[in-house]
Motif scaffolding. Sequence first.
Motif, PDB file in Angstrom:
ATOM      1  N   SER A  25      13.710  13.645  -3.284  1.00 17.81           N
ATOM      2  CA  SER A  25      14.048  14.074  -4.724  1.00 17.81           C
ATOM      3  C   SER A  25      14.476  12.813  -5.372  1.00 17.81           C
ATOM      4  N   GLY A  26      14.277  12.913  -6.805  1.00 21.47           N
ATOM      5  CA  GLY A  26      14.367  11.878  -7.727  1.00 21.47           C
ATOM      6  C   GLY A  26      12.852  10.932  -8.012  1.00 21.47           C
ATOM      7  N   ILE A  27      11.918  11.426  -7.058  1.00 25.78           N
ATOM      8  CA  ILE A  27      10.669  10.835  -7.235  1.00 25.78           C
ATOM      9  C   ILE A  27       9.712  11.834  -6.846  1.00 25.78           C
ATOM     10  N   THR A  28       8.365  11.435  -7.324  1.00 25.85           N
ATOM     11  CA  THR A  28       7.477  12.352  -6.946  1.00 25.85           C
ATOM     12  C   THR A  28       6.467  11.791  -6.114  1.00 25.85           C
ATOM     13  N   LEU A  29       6.558  12.248  -4.897  1.00 27.05           N
ATOM     14  CA  LEU A  29       5.832  11.477  -3.691  1.00 27.05           C
ATOM     15  C   LEU A  29       4.414  11.319  -3.835  1.00 27.05           C
ATOM     16  N   ASP A  30       3.605  12.297  -4.649  1.00 26.19           N
ATOM     17  CA  ASP A  30       2.339  12.158  -5.107  1.00 26.19           C
ATOM     18  C   ASP A  30       1.935  10.598  -5.694  1.00 26.19           C
ATOM     19  N   TYR A  31       3.118  10.182  -6.337  1.00 27.04           N
ATOM     20  CA  TYR A  31       2.781   8.955  -7.022  1.00 27.04           C
ATOM     21  C   TYR A  31       3.201   7.670  -6.200  1.00 27.04           C
ATOM     22  N   TYR A  32       3.844   7.749  -4.926  1.00 29.58           N
ATOM     23  CA  TYR A  32       4.179   6.865  -4.079  1.00 29.58           C
ATOM     24  C   TYR A  32       3.499   6.950  -2.909  1.00 29.58           C
ATOM     25  N   ALA A  33       3.525   5.429  -2.254  1.00 32.94           N
ATOM     26  CA  ALA A  33       3.088   5.457  -0.981  1.00 32.94           C
ATOM     27  C   ALA A  33       4.012   5.613   0.076  1.00 32.94           C
ATOM     28  N   ASN A  34       3.878   6.076   1.116  1.00 31.75           N
ATOM     29  CA  ASN A  34       4.955   6.511   2.247  1.00 31.75           C
ATOM     30  C   ASN A  34       4.631   6.025   3.345  1.00 31.75           C
ATOM     31  N   LEU A  48       4.883   3.154  11.817  1.00 31.67           N
ATOM     32  CA  LEU A  48       4.284   3.924  12.603  1.00 31.67           C
ATOM     33  C   LEU A  48       2.843   4.294  12.012  1.00 31.67           C
ATOM     34  N   ALA A  49       3.230   4.686  10.650  1.00 27.80           N
ATOM     35  CA  ALA A  49       1.991   5.114   9.800  1.00 27.80           C
ATOM     36  C   ALA A  49       2.322   4.778   8.467  1.00 27.80           C
ATOM     37  N   CYS A  50       1.264   4.880   7.435  1.00 24.41           N
ATOM     38  CA  CYS A  50       1.639   4.786   6.060  1.00 24.41           C
ATOM     39  C   CYS A  50       0.670   5.540   5.500  1.00 24.41           C
ATOM     40  N   THR A  61      -0.700   2.788  12.937  1.00 23.60           N
ATOM     41  CA  THR A  61      -0.561   1.573  13.825  1.00 23.60           C
ATOM     42  C   THR A  61      -0.937   2.027  15.345  1.00 23.60           C
ATOM     43  N   GLU A  62      -0.827   1.133  16.175  1.00 19.39           N
ATOM     44  CA  GLU A  62      -1.569   1.170  17.581  1.00 19.39           C
ATOM     45  C   GLU A  62      -0.442   2.194  18.188  1.00 19.39           C
ATOM     46  N   SER A  63       0.791   2.178  17.998  1.00 18.37           N
ATOM     47  CA  SER A  63       1.822   3.109  18.615  1.00 18.37           C
ATOM     48  C   SER A  63       1.568   4.609  18.210  1.00 18.37           C
ATOM     49  N   ALA A  64       0.983   4.759  17.109  1.00 18.37           N
ATOM     50  CA  ALA A  64       0.808   6.236  16.362  1.00 18.37           C
ATOM     51  C   ALA A  64      -0.547   6.752  16.842  1.00 18.37           C
ATOM     52  N   LYS A  65      -1.865   5.793  16.957  1.00 14.04           N
ATOM     53  CA  LYS A  65      -2.796   6.335  16.817  1.00 14.04           C
ATOM     54  C   LYS A  65      -3.095   7.404  18.136  1.00 14.04           C
ATOM     55  N   GLY A  66      -3.866   8.399  17.700  1.00 13.28           N
ATOM     56  CA  GLY A  66      -3.880   9.558  18.831  1.00 13.28           C
ATOM     57  C   GLY A  66      -3.042  10.339  19.124  1.00 13.28           C
ATOM     58  N   VAL A 100       6.685   2.545  -4.847  1.00 14.16           N
ATOM     59  CA  VAL A 100       5.348   2.534  -5.647  1.00 14.16           C
ATOM     60  C   VAL A 100       3.916   1.991  -5.175  1.00 14.16           C
ATOM     61  N   ASP A 101       4.284   0.819  -4.581  1.00 12.29           N
ATOM     62  CA  ASP A 101       3.203  -0.035  -4.277  1.00 12.29           C
ATOM     63  C   ASP A 101       2.879   0.241  -2.619  1.00 12.29           C
ATOM     64  N   VAL A 102       1.579   0.374  -2.383  1.00 13.36           N
ATOM     65  CA  VAL A 102       1.247   0.656  -1.061  1.00 13.36           C
ATOM     66  C   VAL A 102       1.444  -0.562  -0.300  1.00 13.36           C
ATOM     67  N   GLY A 103       1.347  -1.878  -0.785  1.00 16.48           N
ATOM     68  CA  GLY A 103       1.739  -3.189  -0.005  1.00 16.48           C
ATOM     69  C   GLY A 103       2.767  -3.126   0.892  1.00 16.48           C
ATOM     70  N   PRO A 104       4.292  -2.940   0.145  1.00 17.93           N
ATOM     71  CA  PRO A 104       5.440  -2.828   0.905  1.00 17.93           C
ATOM     72  C   PRO A 104       5.517  -1.923   1.856  1.00 17.93           C
ATOM     73  N   VAL A 105       4.981  -0.797   1.873  1.00 15.64           N
ATOM     74  CA  VAL A 105       4.712   0.408   2.471  1.00 15.64           C
ATOM     75  C   VAL A 105       4.129   0.306   3.655  1.00 15.64           C
ATOM     76  N   CYS A 106       3.142  -0.208   3.626  1.00 18.59           N
ATOM     77  CA  CYS A 106       2.054  -0.549   4.707  1.00 18.59           C
ATOM     78  C   CYS A 106       2.248  -1.728   5.436  1.00 18.59           C
ATOM     79  N   TYR A 107       2.730  -2.725   4.692  1.00 16.65           N
ATOM     80  CA  TYR A 107       2.776  -4.267   5.266  1.00 16.65           C
ATOM     81  C   TYR A 107       4.017  -4.747   5.178  1.00 16.65           C
ATOM     82  N   GLY A 108       4.987  -4.403   4.293  1.00 15.77           N
ATOM     83  CA  GLY A 108       6.192  -5.077   4.123  1.00 15.77           C
ATOM     84  C   GLY A 108       7.483  -4.274   4.306  1.00 15.77           C
ATOM     85  N   SER A 109       8.447  -4.200   3.283  1.00 16.64           N
ATOM     86  CA  SER A 109       9.686  -3.349   3.420  1.00 16.64           C
ATOM     87  C   SER A 109       9.835  -2.415   2.289  1.00 16.64           C
TER      88      SER A 109
END
Length: 123
Positions: A25-34, A48-50, A61-66, A100-109
């Motif tokens: 709530s408060g954001i539209t997830l389609d416009y955000y990386a998760n 685990l995954a982004c 990530t390797e922990s999540a694959k499969g 809003v940026d995929v970088g922090p979601v997939c590689y940072g905080s």
Amino acid sequence: QVQLVESGGGLVQPGGALRLSCAASGITLDYYANAWFRHAPGKERERLACISVGDNGVHDTESAKGRFTVSRDNAKNTVYLQMNSLKHEDTARYYCAADVDVGPVCYGSPNYWGQGTPVTVSS
């Protein structure tokens, strides 16, 4: 105010499955990386995954694959984590996050976090 609320955790036997949900709530997830993370006692937080903005590209990530699959339902403004073939070592508190940026979601905080939902894998 941005809120991410996870649900769906609980006690499951080894080999079982759970689907975690993260309602925003408060954001539209389609416009955000998760992303989904987990944190087990005595261990570092683990991504685990982004899932990217818009094109829904998924990075596991390797922990999540499969075994784990992340998906997003834009109509419900909700991100999911389907977890199959659960093991004892999957016991942790699971968090969703967004930015809003995929970088922090997939590689940072990421900037936004939920409160987490506990998952216990035990017989």
